[in-house]
Write an enzyme that holds these catalytic residues in place. Structure first.
Site, PDB file in Angstrom:
ATOM      1  N   GLU A 265      82.990 -14.555 -60.269  1.00 43.36           N
ATOM      2  CA  GLU A 265      82.148 -13.562 -60.944  1.00 43.36           C
ATOM      3  C   GLU A 265      82.030 -12.293 -60.103  1.00 43.36           C
ATOM      4  O   GLU A 265      81.974 -11.186 -60.649  1.00 43.36           O
ATOM      5  CB  GLU A 265      80.758 -14.137 -61.264  1.00 43.36           C
ATOM      6  CG  GLU A 265      80.764 -15.333 -62.232  1.00 43.36           C
ATOM      7  CD  GLU A 265      81.499 -15.085 -63.540  1.00 43.36           C
ATOM      8  OE1 GLU A 265      81.535 -13.934 -64.019  1.00 43.36           O
ATOM      9  OE2 GLU A 265      82.083 -16.057 -64.084  1.00 43.36           O
ATOM     10  N   GLU A 294      90.227 -10.494 -65.831  1.00 40.81           N
ATOM     11  CA  GLU A 294      90.475 -11.816 -65.266  1.00 40.81           C
ATOM     12  C   GLU A 294      91.409 -11.723 -64.052  1.00 40.81           C
ATOM     13  O   GLU A 294      91.340 -12.559 -63.152  1.00 40.81           O
ATOM     14  CB  GLU A 294      91.063 -12.714 -66.360  1.00 40.81           C
ATOM     15  CG  GLU A 294      90.821 -14.198 -66.173  1.00 40.81           C
ATOM     16  CD  GLU A 294      89.358 -14.630 -66.188  1.00 40.81           C
ATOM     17  OE1 GLU A 294      88.470 -13.848 -66.618  1.00 40.81           O
ATOM     18  OE2 GLU A 294      89.094 -15.763 -65.740  1.00 40.81           O
TER      19      GLU A 294
HETATM   20 ZN    ZN Z   1      86.382 -14.776 -65.639  1.00 45.24          ZN
END
Ligand code: ZN
Length: 501
Positions: A265, A294
């Site tokens: 995160e 991502e």
């Molecule tokens: Zn993620």
């Protein structure tokens, strides 16, 4: 033109403010809100979203964009104003091409489908969700068809999350990746299982949280512009460039959960915190695609956070925090435990090596269902067959097979999974490019220094926000297209050493 540009910016900031206010309510709902707040909170968030949507599809905004188009075309592509006009036009067209009547129908169906899935999954009852999933497929096709002129029916849906990517190119990329990853998974999993008992002991919550805070601070997460709170499913959320929050959860019997999800995160958050503040509140603020987002969480979590060098620095500190639990545990044993590869059923629990196989089968089933070559009723059987071919195990039921992810049961089919694997692929490409510019990065990581890497990412990726699409960013940074080579090279080097392949 000046005046029109000012009016555009004023309107966009208002839309941005409404969306950010909605995000604060969403964050609160998932962290501190008492259960009694739920009905009112749902209504409040819907009201804000409706206001923002009305402002976005206002024909007056469309006229402004039309008037400003010649001005944008006369400017360089990467000019701030030209980029703002270009990105806003894309958002505007996406929002106006889908009729409100369809959206209402789709949302009503999604909430019903979600409720049915939430009850049917624990009962392992695919027959219950089948008619809902079939309707979801119909609606997904309808949604795609509001954007005619596509090559593949999934293209418009892929655009929502990963603008600029196409079904055909992603399919080719994934086929290549699968062909090279399946043998790697087989070579690793045919060996004796790695021992991860050293991270499966009792690690009290407060100490875990404190250590994780130290780790993410060290890699560059700015607590003056963010904070960490507890939640059920960790996520990152930005209200502004100056307020990017991460959330976490703790398992006291497993050190890996809090630790690696925090670094993950924090990777998302570094991206958001690194956006140029002059884009704050505008459509240029934030991450450019699901895949690039991502790429940053995975780069920090896996490429950096699970590397041996990273733990050369942090492991002695971790041992100080948990002296009893980690007494006599070697750095090598810990590093191996943190990189354990195993055949598993659940995507979200999968390790770095097997993860993409989980994602790629979902992506291909999405294409097949949208094309009509796979009927929804045949999904469970197709899932079991493909899962066995790729991962070597057969899911014993649908609960932990094709019913495990919320995505298709609370949204559309198409475009919702590829970003996870594109992230792994692009993350390795970006890291490779950073290493070419600064070969000393691995040595710095060993000393707990992350500035060179962080600044390179800020300069080349983060500060641009949504100005460039993912393929443009990759082109600018690596001089080429999205490629799996750096990722394969990375996996082979790391796991070749760990598992003596
Ligand atoms: Zn993620």
């Amino acid at each position: 033109m000046e005046k029109k540009l000012e009016e555009l910016k004023t309107r966009l900031l208002e839309i941005g403010d409404l969306n950010s206010a909605g995000a604060v309510l969403a964050w609160d709902q998932m962290t501190y809100m008492p259960p009694g707040g739920a009905p009112a909170r749902g209504r409040q968030m819907a009201s804000l979203a409706k206001l923002a949507q009305e402002k976005l599809i206002d024909p007056a905004l469309g006229r402004l964009l039309d008037d400003l188009q010649p001005y944008a075309e006369g400017m360089p592509y990467d000019d701030d104003d030209a980029s703002l006009i270009r990105v806003t036009r894309r958002d505007f067209e996406r929002a106006t091409k889908v009729p409100p009547e369809f959206l209402a129908r789709f949302n009503a169906h999604s909430s019903e489908a979600y409720m049915v899935w939430a009850a049917a999954r624990p009962a392992n009852d695919f027959a219950k969700v089948l008619p809902y999933l079939e309707k979801t497929l119909d609606l997904s096709r309808e949604l795609a068809n509001y954007f005619p002129g596509y090559e593949h029916i999934a293209d418009p849906l892929i655009d929502f999350a990963d603008y600029g990517m196409k079904a055909a190119s992603v399919r080719t990329l994934f086929a290549d990746l699968r062909a090279r990853q399946v043998p790697l998974v087989q070579a690793i999993t045919s060996q004796e299982e790695a021992d991860d008992s050293c991270i499966r002991k009792h690690f009290p919550e407060q100490e875990q949280l404190k250590f994780c805070e130290e780790v993410v601070r060290q890699i560059g997460y700015d607590f003056e512009r963010g904070r960490i709170d507890k939640t059920h499913h960790p996520f990152t959320i930005a209200f502004a460039v100056g307020d990017v929050r991460i959330t976490t959860r703790v398992q006291e019997e497993f050190l890996g959960e809090c630790l690696f999800s925090n670094i993950h995160e924090a990777g998302h958050a570094l991206y958001e915190q690194g956006c140029d503040p002059k884009y704050d509140g505008t459509p240029l603020q934030g991450g450019t695609s699901a895949g690039v987002h991502e790429s940053q969480s995975r780069l920090w979590e896996n490429v950096v956070g699970r590397s041996r060098g990273f733990w050369e620095f942090f492991f002695p500190k971790l041992q100080q925090v948990f002296p009893e639990q980690l007494k006599g545990v070697s750095l090598e044993a810990f590093h191996r435990a943190a990189n354990k590869v195993e055949r598993s059923l659940i995507r979200t629990d999968a390790d770095e090596v097997t993860y993409n196989l989980h994602v790629m089968l979902r992506f291909e089933f999405e294409l097949a269902m949208l094309e009509g070559s796979l009927a929804v009723r045949d999904l469970p059987a197709a899932w079991r067959e493909r899962f066995k071919a790729d991962l070597g195990i057969e899911p014993p039921d649908d609960k932990d097979g094709c019913m495990q992810d919320i995505h298709w049961y609370a949204g559309n089919i198409g475009g919702v999974f590829q970003g996870y694997t594109l992230g792994n692929v692009m993350g390795a490409q970006f890291f490779d490019a950073a290493l070419q510019a600064h070969p000393g990065i691995p040595d710095e990581i060993r000393q707990g220094k992350f500035d060179t890497l962080h600044n390179w990412l800020k300069e080349n990726i983060y500060r641009h926000g949504r100005k460039f699409t993912a393929p443009e960013l990759v082109q600018n940074v690596t001089g080429g297209e999205v490629s799996i080579e750096p990722y394969i090279k990375y996996l082979r080097a790391k796991y070749g050493e760990l598992y003596q392949l």
